[in-house]
Design a protein around this motif. Structure first.
Motif, PDB file in Angstrom:
ATOM      1  N   UNK A  21      -3.112 -28.841  -1.542  1.00  0.00           N
ATOM      2  CA  UNK A  21      -2.319 -29.537  -0.542  1.00  0.00           C
ATOM      3  C   UNK A  21      -2.264 -28.691   0.712  1.00  0.00           C
ATOM      4  N   UNK A  22      -2.120 -29.340   1.860  1.00  0.00           N
ATOM      5  CA  UNK A  22      -2.006 -28.624   3.119  1.00  0.00           C
ATOM      6  C   UNK A  22      -0.874 -27.612   3.028  1.00  0.00           C
ATOM      7  N   UNK A  23      -1.170 -26.349   3.340  1.00  0.00           N
ATOM      8  CA  UNK A  23      -0.161 -25.306   3.248  1.00  0.00           C
ATOM      9  C   UNK A  23      -0.380 -24.374   2.078  1.00  0.00           C
ATOM     10  N   UNK A  24      -1.186 -24.789   1.073  1.00  0.00           N
ATOM     11  CA  UNK A  24      -1.511 -23.902  -0.046  1.00  0.00           C
ATOM     12  C   UNK A  24      -2.368 -22.736   0.436  1.00  0.00           C
ATOM     13  N   UNK A  25      -2.241 -21.597  -0.231  1.00  0.00           N
ATOM     14  CA  UNK A  25      -3.010 -20.407   0.121  1.00  0.00           C
ATOM     15  C   UNK A  25      -4.482 -20.630  -0.243  1.00  0.00           C
ATOM     16  N   UNK A  26      -5.357 -20.520   0.755  1.00  0.00           N
ATOM     17  CA  UNK A  26      -6.789 -20.768   0.502  1.00  0.00           C
ATOM     18  C   UNK A  26      -7.373 -19.720  -0.445  1.00  0.00           C
ATOM     19  N   UNK A  27      -6.716 -18.566  -0.546  1.00  0.00           N
ATOM     20  CA  UNK A  27      -7.208 -17.536  -1.455  1.00  0.00           C
ATOM     21  C   UNK A  27      -7.036 -17.937  -2.923  1.00  0.00           C
ATOM     22  N   UNK A  28      -6.200 -18.951  -3.171  1.00  0.00           N
ATOM     23  CA  UNK A  28      -5.964 -19.406  -4.543  1.00  0.00           C
ATOM     24  C   UNK A  28      -6.930 -20.509  -4.967  1.00  0.00           C
ATOM     25  N   UNK A  29      -7.837 -20.931  -4.089  1.00  0.00           N
ATOM     26  CA  UNK A  29      -8.784 -21.987  -4.453  1.00  0.00           C
ATOM     27  C   UNK A  29      -9.720 -21.498  -5.560  1.00  0.00           C
ATOM     28  N   UNK A  30      -9.830 -22.287  -6.601  1.00  0.00           N
ATOM     29  CA  UNK A  30     -10.762 -21.990  -7.695  1.00  0.00           C
ATOM     30  C   UNK A  30     -12.037 -22.785  -7.421  1.00  0.00           C
ATOM     31  N   UNK A  31     -13.044 -22.106  -6.842  1.00  0.00           N
ATOM     32  CA  UNK A  31     -14.234 -22.802  -6.379  1.00  0.00           C
ATOM     33  C   UNK A  31     -15.066 -23.365  -7.527  1.00  0.00           C
ATOM     34  N   UNK A  32     -15.144 -22.648  -8.637  1.00  0.00           N
ATOM     35  CA  UNK A  32     -15.927 -23.137  -9.775  1.00  0.00           C
ATOM     36  C   UNK A  32     -15.329 -24.424 -10.329  1.00  0.00           C
ATOM     37  N   UNK A  33     -14.014 -24.414 -10.555  1.00  0.00           N
ATOM     38  CA  UNK A  33     -13.358 -25.619 -11.081  1.00  0.00           C
ATOM     39  C   UNK A  33     -13.413 -26.757 -10.079  1.00  0.00           C
ATOM     40  N   UNK A  34     -13.286 -26.431  -8.788  1.00  0.00           N
ATOM     41  CA  UNK A  34     -13.340 -27.456  -7.746  1.00  0.00           C
ATOM     42  C   UNK A  34     -14.699 -28.133  -7.729  1.00  0.00           C
ATOM     43  N   UNK A  35     -15.760 -27.316  -7.862  1.00  0.00           N
ATOM     44  CA  UNK A  35     -17.115 -27.872  -7.866  1.00  0.00           C
ATOM     45  C   UNK A  35     -17.339 -28.764  -9.074  1.00  0.00           C
ATOM     46  N   UNK A  36     -16.807 -28.338 -10.223  1.00  0.00           N
ATOM     47  CA  UNK A  36     -16.988 -29.097 -11.462  1.00  0.00           C
ATOM     48  C   UNK A  36     -16.217 -30.423 -11.425  1.00  0.00           C
ATOM     49  N   UNK A  37     -15.003 -30.413 -10.827  1.00  0.00           N
ATOM     50  CA  UNK A  37     -14.155 -31.602 -10.831  1.00  0.00           C
ATOM     51  C   UNK A  37     -14.370 -32.493  -9.612  1.00  0.00           C
ATOM     52  N   UNK A  38     -15.075 -31.977  -8.597  1.00  0.00           N
ATOM     53  CA  UNK A  38     -15.337 -32.798  -7.422  1.00  0.00           C
ATOM     54  C   UNK A  38     -14.172 -32.917  -6.476  1.00  0.00           C
ATOM     55  N   UNK A  39     -13.160 -32.061  -6.608  1.00  0.00           N
ATOM     56  CA  UNK A  39     -12.007 -32.043  -5.704  1.00  0.00           C
ATOM     57  C   UNK A  39     -11.516 -30.606  -5.590  1.00  0.00           C
ATOM     58  N   UNK A  40     -10.840 -30.289  -4.504  1.00  0.00           N
ATOM     59  CA  UNK A  40     -10.401 -28.909  -4.282  1.00  0.00           C
ATOM     60  C   UNK A  40      -9.171 -28.594  -5.125  1.00  0.00           C
ATOM     61  N   UNK A  41      -9.290 -27.582  -5.976  1.00  0.00           N
ATOM     62  CA  UNK A  41      -8.212 -27.178  -6.877  1.00  0.00           C
ATOM     63  C   UNK A  41      -7.786 -25.751  -6.553  1.00  0.00           C
ATOM     64  N   UNK A  42      -6.489 -25.482  -6.689  1.00  0.00           N
ATOM     65  CA  UNK A  42      -5.979 -24.127  -6.479  1.00  0.00           C
ATOM     66  C   UNK A  42      -5.331 -23.632  -7.764  1.00  0.00           C
ATOM     67  N   UNK A  43      -5.431 -22.304  -7.972  1.00  0.00           N
ATOM     68  CA  UNK A  43      -4.801 -21.681  -9.129  1.00  0.00           C
ATOM     69  C   UNK A  43      -3.297 -21.582  -8.897  1.00  0.00           C
TER      70      UNK A  43
END
Length: 299
Positions: free
Chosen positions: A49-71
């Motif tokens: 969500x807008x405002x979440x820390x970009x450093x918490x993005x889990x790129x592997x899971x995001x790529x697998x699920x097709x949407x941006x996910x954060x830890x």
């Protein structure tokens, strides 16, 4: 228990329509209830969500699920949001915009609980029932929310022996954890809570409120819920009675404004389901910036 998922479906649609335009984590910022600092113990993933820390993005899971996910980490789930919702026959009336106060209370609770749950909080519901006080456990998830909506819907309109002030005192004496407490009542209900009780609550917890606006009893056709018929025109259209009602209503607003301002409580007025999400964001933003008290126009 057979649960009707109508409310949850309506809430999901409303939130989805809103987040297509903009989004906000209403729990960002400082609250009494949050544990300071961050644990590195991983908990789960959530949509970015807008405002979440970009450093918490889990790129592997995001790529697998097709949407941006954060830890999300353990301490990110430390908010406990307690909703205290009013009951009684007064909640069967209408707002100035012709909407049901009961439906507005249900959708306000449901929408805000749904949003806070998505943002990593656990939530609970308390309400004064016809015989005693009902307080649920803290939990999250759509099943928990739907069960609470189902139970509250059954009891809205029941006149109980527990006042809203007693319900608030009961919650802080029974629940031994820091909370963000959200009151949902009409303005008369908020006015019934003394400043001393509000200050006792805000010394340990965060306290915010939605004041559901009441339709006028005079100045137009008025339906009497108790009698089940429309009020006589010579009463409902009486200019003197209308003036007295306005004076009484302004007195209630003054009590609410004074008590909440001096007790570090933020409150917004609400009259329509279309106002719920924007009013929620305004309410939490005002609270975070120390803008306490009551304002009638929120959006």
């Amino acid at each position: 228990m057979n649960i009707d998922y109508e409310y949850l479906s309506r809430i999901r649609r409303a939130v989805a329509l809103y987040t297509n335009r903009k989004t906000s984590n209403i729990l960002d910022g400082d609250f009494h209830s949050i544990h300071k600092g961050r644990s590195m113990e991983f908990d789960d993933l959530k949509e970015y969500n807008l405002g979440d820390d970009v450093h918490d993005i889990d790129w592997k899971s995001s790529s697998r699920m097709g949407t941006t996910l954060v830890r999300r980490y353990v301490t990110d789930r430390r908010h406990n949001v307690m909703f205290i919702c009013d009951c009684g026959r007064k909640m069967l009336g209408d707002t100035p915009k012709g909407e049901s106060k009961k439906e507005l209370a249900l959708m306000t609770f449901g929408t805000l609980a749904y949003i806070t749950g998505r943002n990593g909080a656990d939530f609970a519901l308390a309400y004064p029932g016809s015989d005693n006080m009902s307080i649920s456990i803290f939990k999250s998830g759509p099943e928990h929310l739907e069960a609470l909506l189902y139970e509250y819907e059954k009891h809205v309109g029941d006149n109980g022996v527990v006042s809203l002030e007693d319900a608030l005192k009961n919650v802080i004496s029974v629940v031994h954890k820091k909370m963000i407490i959200v009151l949902i009542s009409d303005m008369e209900g908020i006015a019934s809570i003394s400043g001393n009780v509000m200050r006792a609550v805000t010394s340990e917890h965060d306290l915010l409120a939605f004041g559901i606006e009441d339709a006028m009893l005079t100045g137009g056709n008025t339906f009497d819920n108790d009698l089940g018929k429309y009020e006589k025109r010579f009463l409902s259209f009486n200019d003197r009675l209308h003036k007295l009602e306005l004076e009484e209503r302004n007195m209630i607003y003054d009590i609410v404004s004074d008590n909440t301002k001096h007790s570090r409580v933020s409150i917004v007025g609400i009259s329509s389901q279309s106002e719920i999400i924007d009013s929620s964001i305004v309410l939490f933003e005002r609270y975070r910036h120390g803008n306490y008290g009551y304002i009638k126009t929120t959006v």
